[in-house]
Design an enzyme around this catalytic site. Structure first.
Site, PDB file in Angstrom:
ATOM      1  N   LYS A 101     -14.823  65.829 -44.957  1.00  0.00           N
ATOM      2  CA  LYS A 101     -15.331  64.872 -43.976  1.00  0.00           C
ATOM      3  C   LYS A 101     -14.248  63.880 -43.575  1.00  0.00           C
ATOM      4  CE  LYS A 101     -19.433  61.872 -43.382  1.00  0.00           C
ATOM      5  NZ  LYS A 101     -20.673  61.393 -44.041  1.00  0.00           N
ATOM      6  N   SER A 110     -24.950  61.735 -41.691  1.00  0.00           N
ATOM      7  CA  SER A 110     -23.733  61.636 -40.912  1.00  0.00           C
ATOM      8  C   SER A 110     -22.735  62.760 -41.177  1.00  0.00           C
ATOM      9  CB  SER A 110     -23.042  60.292 -41.238  1.00  0.00           C
ATOM     10  OG  SER A 110     -22.681  60.224 -42.614  1.00  0.00           O
ATOM     11  N   SER A 151     -27.008  61.490 -46.159  1.00  0.00           N
ATOM     12  CA  SER A 151     -26.075  62.092 -45.208  1.00  0.00           C
ATOM     13  C   SER A 151     -25.473  63.416 -45.639  1.00  0.00           C
ATOM     14  CB  SER A 151     -24.946  61.102 -44.890  1.00  0.00           C
ATOM     15  OG  SER A 151     -25.450  59.997 -44.193  1.00  0.00           O
TER      16      SER A 151
END
Length: 485
Positions: free
Chosen positions: A73, A148, A172
């Site tokens: 990420k 996210s 997330s």
């Protein structure tokens, strides 16, 4: 030949049936073919193929992820690639160091494919708040992949990586896994070092794995977990060994709590049916299902957003347009520099949460909001302690609906916040949870469930999830992908 799971890649590498270079090239080709449609990545590691070839020549073939490609990420610091948090204010920023989890991946022999798209500064549930553009769900490009960590989840679902790292502040990792038909673990707070994770909510954030199977998640978590002296919240003596948990599918004697108020109003009927069917499957495997109530859940979302936004307000104050990141071309004085840099550099959702957090921490409102949220957090923690004194795990939905349509959530931020009702309590109390697929809607969208465990009881969660996946095939299903026109 491209193998679909990290465990299969490791077996093939050990048997000499493939090479790290061949696997890496296959995933890079998949990215080139499909990422124009799904936008899973912000940055591709230009050195990935070269690093894989070098690994084949002289790398340590015994590492648990040796030769396995991994996506990470874009809020994890990397020396070799930009770290942007999908925000304009950090476009082009290169970290002077690697996050601890990145160092551990490299030490284990993993090949990093690139940095994945995300909601800006991890603030969102759809990966639509990204400055670089929205990620699309590989199961249906008209729907979001969740957030996210939507880029990480979409990358694995689209076959653009066998494994990925995400971060989980309020769901997330788990929610995008539910929306994309994947398995993901939010570890116990303190089990994985946060050093090098660009913070959203410091008391809530945890880094964790996203993959197709519980086995792959266990492989990745075992590599990244452990004490780190550079992280003051890191817990000592954390060592996971998932071998026994993955081998023994006998669940006799295990008690799984099923909170009935999680299955009430607001939960989509198809999701409720899938959760109850999963409960029956666990019962068939020998577990005892016990119904109970968790009344404090209704206070989790407001408490979470007060605490998370307050911490975000503090954490994001460092982005001032001076030290690093976006620097406006025109400004009148120092105060105007701060104002212009932050006004132009942050997106709408980030500004909204900073303002909410600043308000909650302001004089006259601190006790009314922030202190009260901390008290609610303690009450929720106490309720979970009581539950885990009776049950080995808790079974619940991940989200009240399947993946929403693109643009549907941005127009109604309150609805987006309320969609976190089943996930945020896990972060408030710091316990682990695993999300895994358990069905599909009539429209063909994945449905996910989550298992919640006591602190540092990840091995129990992996055992339950692996046993379920040995008897079901939801995690084996793959979307029909579209090529860029």
């Amino acid at each position: 030949m491209q193998y679909e799971t990290a465990a299969q890649i490791r077996q093939a590498l050990a048997a000499g049936q493939t090479t790290a270079a061949r696997q890496t090239e296959a995933y890079l080709a998949q990215i080139a073919k499909y990422d124009g449609v799904y936008h899973c990545y912000n940055t591709i590691n230009e050195q990935a193929a070269e690093q894989a070839a070098e690994f084949d020549k002289q790398g340590d073939k015994e590492g648990p992820l040796a030769g396995v490609p991994v996506a990470i990420k874009d809020n994890l610091a990397t020396e070799a690639m930009p770290t942007t948090c999908s925000s304009k204010i950090l476009q082009g920023f290169i970290s002077p160091y690697d996050a601890t989890v990145v160092q551990k991946l490299q030490a284990a022999g993993a090949i990093i494919l690139g940095k994945t798209n995300m909601d800006e500064f991890a603030m969102g549930s759809t990966t639509e708040t990204s400055y670089t553009g929205a990620t699309k769900n590989p199961w249906d490009t008209g729907h979001v992949p969740g957030g996210s960590s939507g880029g990480s989840a979409a990358a694995v679902a689209a076959g653009e990586a066998p494994l990925a790292l995400g971060s989980d502040t309020g769901g997330s990792i788990r929610q995008p896994c539910a929306y994309c038909g994947l398995t993901g673990i939010k570890p116990t707070y303190g089990a994985v070092s946060r050093y090098g994770l660009l913070a959203y909510g410091s008391s809530l954030d945890q880094i964790g794995p996203i993959a197709h199977t519980a086995e792959d998640c266990a492989l990745l978590l075992q590599v990244i977990a452990g004490y780190d002296e550079k992280d003051s919240t890191s817990k000592k003596d954390v060592q996971f060994d998932f071998a026994a948990a993955l081998q023994n599918a006998d669940l006799r004697g295990k008690k799984i709590g099923l909170p009935l108020n999680y299955l009430g109003d607001g939960l989509d009927a198809e999701i409720k049916a899938a959760i109850l069917a999963a409960a029956e499957q666990f019962a068939a495997l020998g577990a005892e299902l016990c119904e109970f109530e968790m009344p404090m859940i209704e206070y989790a979302v407001p408490a979470y957003y007060i605490i998370a936004c307050a911490e975000a307000s503090s954490n994001l104050s460092r982005y001032d347009g001076i030290k690093y990141g976006y620097h406006p071309e025109r400004f009148a004085d120092l105060e105007d520099l701060y104002l212009t840099a932050r006004s132009e550099g942050f997106g709408l959702e980030v500004k909204r949460r900073i303002m909410l957090g600043t308000f909650a921490l302001s004089s006259g409102y601190y006790d009314a909001y922030y202190q009260k949220a901390l008290k609610v957090r303690a009450l929720i923690s106490r309720e979970f302690d009581k539950a885990f004194a009776q049950y080995d795990a808790i079974l619940s939905p991940v989200a009240p609906t399947c993946a929403p349509a693109l643009n549907a959530s941005l127009d109604d931020p309150l609805a987006m916040y309320l969609s976190d009702i089943y996930t945020v309590s896990v972060n408030l109390v710091g316990i682990p949870a695993i999300s895994l697929p358990c069905g599909f809607s009539a429209a063909g969208l994945p449905i996910g469930m989550q298992l919640l465990g006591a602190h540092f009881d990840e091995e129990m969660l992996v055992k339950l999830a692996a046993a379920y996946q040995q008897k079901t095939d939801w995690h084996l299903k793959k979307p029909q992908l579209k090529e860029a026109e």
